[in-house]
Write a protein that holds these residues in place. Sequence first.
Motif, PDB file in Angstrom:
ATOM      1  N   ILE A  93      42.415  41.876  42.678  1.00 17.35           N
ATOM      2  CA  ILE A  93      43.109  42.231  41.434  1.00 17.35           C
ATOM      3  C   ILE A  93      43.477  43.714  41.438  1.00 17.35           C
ATOM      4  CG2 ILE A  93      42.820  42.435  38.918  1.00 17.35           C
ATOM      5  CD1 ILE A  93      40.989  39.933  39.103  1.00 17.35           C
ATOM      6  N   ALA A  94      42.656  44.531  42.076  1.00 19.71           N
ATOM      7  CA  ALA A  94      42.894  45.983  42.078  1.00 19.71           C
ATOM      8  C   ALA A  94      44.223  46.358  42.725  1.00 19.71           C
ATOM      9  CB  ALA A  94      41.734  46.697  42.755  1.00 19.71           C
ATOM     10  N   PRO A  95      44.509  45.945  43.957  1.00 21.36           N
ATOM     11  CA  PRO A  95      45.805  46.305  44.547  1.00 21.36           C
ATOM     12  C   PRO A  95      46.982  45.576  43.911  1.00 21.36           C
ATOM     13  CG  PRO A  95      44.565  44.890  46.035  1.00 21.36           C
ATOM     14  CD  PRO A  95      43.626  45.285  44.937  1.00 21.36           C
ATOM     15  N   LEU A  96      46.701  44.517  43.134  1.00 25.40           N
ATOM     16  CA  LEU A  96      47.792  43.817  42.447  1.00 25.40           C
ATOM     17  C   LEU A  96      48.338  44.645  41.288  1.00 25.40           C
ATOM     18  CD1 LEU A  96      49.290  41.020  42.413  1.00 25.40           C
ATOM     19  CD2 LEU A  96      47.692  40.358  40.604  1.00 25.40           C
ATOM     20  N   TYR A  97      47.481  45.449  40.660  1.00 33.07           N
ATOM     21  CA  TYR A  97      47.903  46.185  39.459  1.00 33.07           C
ATOM     22  C   TYR A  97      49.127  47.075  39.671  1.00 33.07           C
ATOM     23  CZ  TYR A  97      48.032  49.557  35.688  1.00 33.07           C
ATOM     24  OH  TYR A  97      48.466  50.365  34.669  1.00 33.07           O
ATOM     25  N   PRO A  98      49.173  47.942  40.683  1.00 32.03           N
ATOM     26  CA  PRO A  98      50.368  48.791  40.829  1.00 32.03           C
ATOM     27  C   PRO A  98      51.632  47.980  41.106  1.00 32.03           C
ATOM     28  CG  PRO A  98      48.914  49.029  42.728  1.00 32.03           C
ATOM     29  CD  PRO A  98      48.149  48.276  41.691  1.00 32.03           C
ATOM     30  N   ILE A  99      51.495  46.810  41.727  1.00 33.35           N
ATOM     31  CA  ILE A  99      52.663  45.952  41.956  1.00 33.35           C
ATOM     32  C   ILE A  99      53.163  45.396  40.629  1.00 33.35           C
ATOM     33  CG2 ILE A  99      53.420  43.792  43.020  1.00 33.35           C
ATOM     34  CD1 ILE A  99      51.496  44.399  45.333  1.00 33.35           C
ATOM     35  N   THR A 109      54.267  37.350  34.726  1.00 31.25           N
ATOM     36  CA  THR A 109      53.115  36.534  34.336  1.00 31.25           C
ATOM     37  C   THR A 109      52.039  36.726  35.392  1.00 31.25           C
ATOM     38  OG1 THR A 109      54.456  34.861  33.204  1.00 31.25           O
ATOM     39  CG2 THR A 109      52.252  34.197  33.933  1.00 31.25           C
ATOM     40  N   VAL A 110      50.846  37.091  34.939  1.00 34.85           N
ATOM     41  CA  VAL A 110      49.741  37.382  35.851  1.00 34.85           C
ATOM     42  C   VAL A 110      48.644  36.329  35.680  1.00 34.85           C
ATOM     43  CG1 VAL A 110      47.950  39.047  36.457  1.00 34.85           C
ATOM     44  CG2 VAL A 110      50.223  39.852  35.794  1.00 34.85           C
ATOM     45  N   VAL A 111      48.197  35.780  36.799  1.00 35.49           N
ATOM     46  CA  VAL A 111      47.052  34.866  36.800  1.00 35.49           C
ATOM     47  C   VAL A 111      45.922  35.545  37.566  1.00 35.49           C
ATOM     48  CG1 VAL A 111      46.176  32.599  37.454  1.00 35.49           C
ATOM     49  CG2 VAL A 111      48.567  32.844  36.741  1.00 35.49           C
ATOM     50  N   LEU A 112      44.789  35.747  36.874  1.00 35.36           N
ATOM     51  CA  LEU A 112      43.640  36.410  37.479  1.00 35.36           C
ATOM     52  C   LEU A 112      42.486  35.428  37.609  1.00 35.36           C
ATOM     53  CD1 LEU A 112      43.608  39.772  35.463  1.00 35.36           C
ATOM     54  CD2 LEU A 112      44.786  39.266  37.618  1.00 35.36           C
ATOM     55  N   GLY A 113      41.840  35.425  38.765  1.00 41.52           N
ATOM     56  CA  GLY A 113      40.722  34.523  38.985  1.00 41.52           C
ATOM     57  C   GLY A 113      39.484  35.256  39.456  1.00 41.52           C
ATOM     58  N   ILE A 118      37.716  41.847  36.872  1.00 39.69           N
ATOM     59  CA  ILE A 118      38.028  43.263  36.697  1.00 39.69           C
ATOM     60  C   ILE A 118      39.458  43.458  36.190  1.00 39.69           C
ATOM     61  CG2 ILE A 118      36.392  43.956  38.483  1.00 39.69           C
ATOM     62  CD1 ILE A 118      38.792  44.439  40.352  1.00 39.69           C
ATOM     63  N   LEU A 119      39.684  44.564  35.508  1.00 38.24           N
ATOM     64  CA  LEU A 119      41.003  45.047  35.080  1.00 38.24           C
ATOM     65  C   LEU A 119      41.736  44.115  34.117  1.00 38.24           C
ATOM     66  CD1 LEU A 119      42.446  46.595  38.386  1.00 38.24           C
ATOM     67  CD2 LEU A 119      40.978  47.636  36.657  1.00 38.24           C
ATOM     68  N   GLU A 120      41.014  43.267  33.410  1.00 37.68           N
ATOM     69  CA  GLU A 120      41.687  42.360  32.469  1.00 37.68           C
ATOM     70  C   GLU A 120      42.480  43.127  31.409  1.00 37.68           C
ATOM     71  OE1 GLU A 120      40.682  39.037  29.017  1.00 37.68           O
ATOM     72  OE2 GLU A 120      39.045  40.037  30.076  1.00 37.68           O
ATOM     73  N   ASP A 121      41.818  44.067  30.725  1.00 35.30           N
ATOM     74  CA  ASP A 121      42.485  44.800  29.646  1.00 35.30           C
ATOM     75  C   ASP A 121      43.640  45.636  30.181  1.00 35.30           C
ATOM     76  OD1 ASP A 121      40.713  43.725  27.834  1.00 35.30           O
ATOM     77  OD2 ASP A 121      39.358  45.445  27.869  1.00 35.30           O
ATOM     78  N   THR A 122      43.459  46.232  31.351  1.00 40.28           N
ATOM     79  CA  THR A 122      44.514  47.047  31.952  1.00 40.28           C
ATOM     80  C   THR A 122      45.746  46.198  32.245  1.00 40.28           C
ATOM     81  OG1 THR A 122      42.829  48.445  32.961  1.00 40.28           O
ATOM     82  CG2 THR A 122      45.045  48.625  33.844  1.00 40.28           C
ATOM     83  N   MET A 123      45.542  45.007  32.782  1.00 41.94           N
ATOM     84  CA  MET A 123      46.655  44.105  33.070  1.00 41.94           C
ATOM     85  C   MET A 123      47.342  43.645  31.792  1.00 41.94           C
ATOM     86  SD  MET A 123      47.335  43.433  36.291  1.00 41.94           S
ATOM     87  CE  MET A 123      46.621  43.244  37.943  1.00 41.94           C
ATOM     88  N   LYS A 124      46.563  43.376  30.748  1.00 39.22           N
ATOM     89  CA  LYS A 124      47.139  42.871  29.503  1.00 39.22           C
ATOM     90  C   LYS A 124      48.033  43.900  28.817  1.00 39.22           C
ATOM     91  CE  LYS A 124      43.852  39.238  28.284  1.00 39.22           C
ATOM     92  NZ  LYS A 124      42.799  38.784  27.332  1.00 39.22           N
ATOM     93  N   GLU A 125      47.872  45.169  29.170  1.00 38.75           N
ATOM     94  CA  GLU A 125      48.724  46.203  28.599  1.00 38.75           C
ATOM     95  C   GLU A 125      50.149  46.140  29.127  1.00 38.75           C
ATOM     96  OE1 GLU A 125      46.841  49.876  29.474  1.00 38.75           O
ATOM     97  OE2 GLU A 125      45.175  49.587  28.059  1.00 38.75           O
ATOM     98  N   ILE A 169      47.445  38.300  45.921  1.00 42.67           N
ATOM     99  CA  ILE A 169      46.447  39.123  46.610  1.00 42.67           C
ATOM    100  C   ILE A 169      45.056  38.622  46.241  1.00 42.67           C
ATOM    101  CG2 ILE A 169      45.575  41.436  47.041  1.00 42.67           C
ATOM    102  CD1 ILE A 169      48.182  42.588  46.110  1.00 42.67           C
ATOM    103  N   GLY A 170      44.248  38.364  47.264  1.00 39.73           N
ATOM    104  CA  GLY A 170      42.891  37.895  47.015  1.00 39.73           C
ATOM    105  C   GLY A 170      42.279  37.328  48.268  1.00 39.73           C
TER     106      GLY A 170
END
Length: 216
Positions: free
Chosen positions: A110-116, A128-132, A140-147, A186-187
């Motif tokens: 999830i970490a390297p996915l954020y800047p993308i 649309t982001v799917v995190l598992g 990790i980074l749920e709130d950051t992604m939701k922004e 990424i995962g």
Amino acid sequence: MPKILKKERLSENVMRFRIDAPRIAKKRMAGQFIILRPSTDGERIPLTIANAHADEGWIEIIFQTVGKGTMVLSTLNEGDEIIDLAGPLGKPTHIEKFGHCLCVGGGVGIAPLYPIVKTLRDAGNAVTVVLGARTKSMLILEDTMKEIADVIITTDDGTYGTHGKVTDAIETLFTKGVTFDAAFVIGPAMMMKFTTQKTIEKNIPTVASLNPIMID
């Protein structure tokens, strides 16, 4: 030498460091990485740049303590210095205005996915982001992604979000008639394998991140 400005534990064995690195912060692009050495006798560790602020001059790295090198790195604290830090390295992820993008992240991926995700949004895409994660405590980074994007959460054990795999959530989106113009995944290798099978079946251009062990 680059100084650690902030240290944060995101989950039991995942850490986030904010590092003073103004030159890297100004030049880095989504998908690029750094190589650092935490001590004079330490090994070189490649890590994707998870976030950066050009004006404030910092970059962020997120890493999982899985071996001797990352274990040594995790013992450093705010104010400590990194012995060696090189970057930005690697070819940036190709970003353009695709339309509607699907971004899938699993575990520490999830970490390297954020800047993308952020760069896709800044380019005018709907994302649309799917995190598992295996369990809620490992997400990790749920709130950051939701922004910056619409986010769907899945956990293997059902402790949070939808009970199941990211592929289950993707299949639900397809069943509802949601379409995508590009996908980024990424995962863990098996997660990427089965996720890309689903996106390719729908003729969605897909980019997966393969990170083999890197040596000098």
